[in-house]
Design a protein around this motif. Structure first.
Motif, PDB file in Angstrom:
ATOM      1  N   VAL A   1       8.632  15.469  12.318  1.00  0.00           N
ATOM      2  CA  VAL A   1       8.589  14.019  12.408  1.00  0.00           C
ATOM      3  C   VAL A   1       7.190  13.502  12.020  1.00  0.00           C
ATOM      4  N   LEU A   2       6.186  14.346  12.238  1.00  0.00           N
ATOM      5  CA  LEU A   2       4.805  13.936  11.921  1.00  0.00           C
ATOM      6  C   LEU A   2       4.651  13.622  10.431  1.00  0.00           C
ATOM      7  N   LEU A   3       5.426  14.332   9.616  1.00  0.00           N
ATOM      8  CA  LEU A   3       5.307  14.126   8.170  1.00  0.00           C
ATOM      9  C   LEU A   3       5.890  12.780   7.747  1.00  0.00           C
ATOM     10  N   LYS A   4       6.622  12.126   8.662  1.00  0.00           N
ATOM     11  CA  LYS A   4       7.199  10.827   8.340  1.00  0.00           C
ATOM     12  C   LYS A   4       6.350   9.681   8.883  1.00  0.00           C
ATOM     13  N   ALA A   5       5.204  10.017   9.459  1.00  0.00           N
ATOM     14  CA  ALA A   5       4.346   8.973  10.043  1.00  0.00           C
ATOM     15  C   ALA A   5       3.824   8.051   8.950  1.00  0.00           C
ATOM     16  N   LYS A   6       3.750   6.762   9.257  1.00  0.00           N
ATOM     17  CA  LYS A   6       3.262   5.784   8.284  1.00  0.00           C
ATOM     18  C   LYS A   6       1.747   5.590   8.420  1.00  0.00           C
TER      19      LYS A   6
END
Ligand SMILES: NC(=O)C1=CN([C@@H]2O[C@H](COP(=O)(O)OP(=O)(O)OC[C@H]3O[C@@H](n4cnc5c(N)ncnc54)[C@H](O)[C@@H]3O)[C@@H](O)[C@H]2O)[C@@H](O)CC1
Ligand SMILES: [K+]
Length: 516
Positions: free
Chosen positions: A376-381
Motif C-alpha cells: 500500500v505504501l507504493l500507492k501513497a500520494k
C-alpha cells in the motif's frame, strides 16, 4: 560525516595514496601522532607512565610502531613494544616503521606462540597504559589462538586501553562482535568513523571515540559513494534557525494527529503535545468519539476532534470523510499512536495512505496496519515517514534478522517502499528512499520506556509542519528526541525516566542545539 565499511575506508586510503600521491607512511605517521596526542590529552602525567604497545603484523601494527617511536622520542623510556609476529612477516609501511624503530635501538619483543602468553601477561601487569595496535580494518575473521589469548590477557589486565583505529577483534562493517575483542577505554579512529565503532553491541567496546584527520583529502571523502552518515549537531542546528519576529502560529503549520483507542489515550496526547513542543503552530488531535471529552481537559494547547468509532471504541473506516475534511488546512498527518489493529481501523489506515496529499508520519499501530499489506505504501500520494521499533520492523519485513543488519534492512526497506524510515533502538538509523542512511548518536537506555515512540512521532510531525523536508525532519527529530532524553537522564538517571519527561525537555534540547 560519512561512516565507512572496511572496504570503503581501504578504498579511500588507496585513492589518497595512488591518485593524490600522499605516501602511505605519511598517513601512518599522522595516525600514530594523533594517537600520541590523544594519550597526552587523556593522561596528563604520561611522561611518568609505563606504556605497553601491542602491534599486529599489518598496518595497524605499523601505526603502533609510530606511536612507540614518538613516545621514546619524547623521553618516555618506560615503553615496551611487542610484535605478534616474526619481523620477517612485516611488509610495506609497517616494515618501514619497524626498520626505523630498530635503528633507533628501541627493543621489540616478538610474541609468536601461546607459550609466551604468561610472559605477555607479566608485561601487561607491569604497564600502566596498554596501546592496542593489533588489528584494524584488515580483520578478516573471528580472532583465534595467539591473538585471542593476547586480547583476553589485555582485557584482564585492568589497565586503560587505547585502541588504534578500532578495538582489535571488532569488525569495521557491522555492530556484530564475532569473538574476542579488546574492550577499549579510548578509541582513536582515522579519517571517518567505521560502522562497527558506532553500532551496538560492538560500540560497547569502543569507549570514548575520537575521530581524527590523518590527511585523507576531504574532497575524496565527500565525493565517495559512501551512503552511510553520522547525524551531527552542526547539521541539526541548521533546522532551528532564529524565527523572524513578524510571524504567527499559522507560519509554523498545523498538524493533524490521528491516534488513540480505549486504554491508549495517553499515546494520542503525547504525540499531540510533542508536536507543539517541537515548534509546530497548531495541533489538532483526532480521536475516537469516546476519548474526546476525557482528552479535552489534559490536552490544553492541543485542539481535539471526535471521529466515528467502531463498537470497540477504535476509530472506524467511517471516519474517512471527516479526516479528509480535517486535513484541508493541515501540513502533515501523524498517524498511529495507540490506534489499535481493529480491522476497520486498519482499513482506514490503508485508505488514508492512498489518498492523503500531505506528508504522513506513521508509527506504532499505523505501522502494524501497514505490515498487513506493505505494498500500500507504493500507492501513497505524499511522502511517508515510518518510525518502527525492531518489533514493528520485523512485522513489516518478516524473516530477516533486523538487529544484526540494521543499516541494510532500513536502507532496503526505504528503497523498496519509497519511504523515509527511522528504525529505532540504540543508534537509531534513518533511511531515505535514495539509499542514504544516517546513524543517530544521541539517546540512552533510559528511553526504553512506554510512550517514548509517541513523543518521537509528534516531534517529526511538528518539524514537518514547519516546512522541514521529511528526511531532515526525521534526522533532526530523532537527534532532538535522543538529546532531550540525554538531558533528562543527566538529571534523573535512566531508571525513572518516563516519556513525559522527554516531552517536557524538548524545548531545552532545542535551545541546546541552537547554542551549540
Ligand atoms: N595506508 C593505509 O592503508 C593506512 C592504514 N592505516 C592503518 O592500517 C589498518 C589497516 O591495515 P591492514 O589492512 O594492514 O590490516 P590490519 O593491520 O588491520 O591487519 C591485517 C593483518 O592481520 C591479519 N589478520 C586479519 N584477520 C585476522 C584474525 N582474525 N586473526 C589474526 N590475524 C588476522 C591479516 O592477515 C593481516 O596480516 C587501519 O586500521 C589503520 O590502523 C593507517 O596507518 C592509515 C593509513
Ligand atoms: K586496533
Amino acid at each position: 560525516m560519512k561512516v565507512a565499511t572496511a572496504e570503503e575506508i581501504q578504498e579511500l586510503d588507496r585513492r589518497a595514496i595512488e591518485e593524490i600521491g600522499i605516501p602511505g607512511v605519511v598517513l601512518m605517521e599522522n595516525a600514530g601522532l594523533h594517537v600520541v596526542r590523544a594519550m597526552r590529552d587523556h593522561f596528563p602525567d604520561l611522561d611518568k607512565q609505563r606504556v605497553l604497545i601491542v602491534c599486529g603484523k599489518g598496518n595497524n601494527g605499523g601505526d603502533g610502531l609510530v606511536v612507540a617511536r614518538h613516545l621514546f622520542n619524547q623521553g618516555i623510556d618506560e615503553v615496551r613494544v611487542t610484535l605478534l609476529a616474526e619481523k620477517e612477516q612485516l611488509k610495506g609501511d609497517a616494515k618501514i616503521n619497524f626498520d626505523i624503530v630498530t635503528k633507533m635501538n628501541i627493543p621489540i619483543i616478538e610474541i609468536t606462540s601461546n607459550e609466551q602468553i604468561p610472559a605477555f601477561r607479566n608485561l601487561s601487569a607491569q604497564a600502566d597504559i596498554l596501546v592496542d595496535a593489533i588489528l584494524g580494518t584488515g580483520l578478516k575473521d573471528a580472532v583465534r589462538g595467539l591473538y585471542k589469548n593476547v586480547i583476553e590477557s589485555m582485557n584482564k589486565a585492568r589497565r586503560p586501553i587505547i585502541s588504534v583505529d578500532i578495538p582489535s577483534g571488532l569488525s569495521a562493517d557491522s555492530g556484530v562482535v564475532y569473538g574476542s575483542c579488546i574492550k577499549a577505554d579510548i578509541t582513536v579512529t582515522f579519517a571517518i568513523p567505521k560502522r562497527g565503532v558506532l553500532l551496538y553491541p560492538a560500540a560497547e567496546y569502543v569507549g570514548e571515540l575520537e575521530i581524527v584527520d590523518i590527511g585523507i583529502p576531504q574532497q575524496l571523502i565527500e565525493h565517495s559513494d559512501i551512503k552511510v552518515h553520522l547525524v551531527q549537531a552542526a547539521t541539526v542546528k541548521r533546522t532551528f534557525r532564529d524565527r523572524p519576529a513578524n510571524t504567527h502560529k499559522g507560519t509554523y503549520g498545523h498538524v493533524l494527529t490521528i491516534a488513540g483507542s480505549p486504554g491508549k489515550a495517553g499515546a494520542a496526547l503525547m504525540a499531540g503535545r510533542s508536536a507543539l513542543r517541537a515548534g509546530s503552530g497548531l495541533v489538532t488531535l483526532a480521536v475516537p468519539e469516546n476519548l474526546r471529552i476525557p482528552l479535552e481537559i489534559p490536552t490544553l494547547e492541543v485542539m481535539t476532534a471526535a471521529l466515528p468509532e467502531t463498537k470497540e471504541g477504535t476509530i472506524s473506516l467511517d471516519a474517512y470523510d471527516a479526516i479528509m475534511a480535517l486535513l484541508e488546512d493541515k501540513r502533515v498527518l501523524a498517524l498511529g499512536p495507540g490506534l489499535s489493529t481493529h480491522p476497520s481501523t486498519v482499513e482506514l489506515v490503508h485508505r488514508l495512505i492512498q489518498s492523503v496529499e500531505v506528508p504522513m508520519v506513521i508509527d506504532a499501530d499505523g505501522i502494524n496496519a501497514v505490515a498487513q499489506n506493505p505494498g500500500v505504501l507504493l500507492k501513497a500520494k505524499a511522502p511517508v515517514v515510518l518510525t518502527p521499533h525492531p518489533g514493528e520492523m520485523a512485522r513489516l519485513v518478516p524473516n530477516i534478522a533486523i538487529q544484526t543488519n540494521r543499516i541494510e534492512v532500513a536502507q532496503e526497506t526505504a528503497r523498496r517502499y519509497n519511504v523515509f524510515l527511522a528504525l529505532k533502538g540504540a543508534r537509531t538509523v534513518i533511511a531515505s528512499p535514495d539509499g542514504n542512511v544516517f546513524i543517530n548518536p544521541t539517546g540512552n537506555p533510559g528511553m526504553a520506556t512506554a510512550g517514548a515512540g509517541d513523543v518521537l512521532t509528534g516531534i517529526i510531525a511538528g518539524l514537518i509542519s514547519q516546512n522541514i523536508i521529511p528526511v531532515e525532519a526525521a534526522k533532526t527529530g530523532v537527534y532532538l528526541h535522543g538529546l532531550a532524553g540525554d538531558l533528562v537522564a543527566a538529571e534523573k538517571g535512566y531508571y525513572g525516566l518516563i516519556a513525559g519527561d522527554i516531552l517536557e525537555m524538548i524545548p531545552y534540547a532545542i535551545k541546546r542545539i541552537q547554542e551549540e
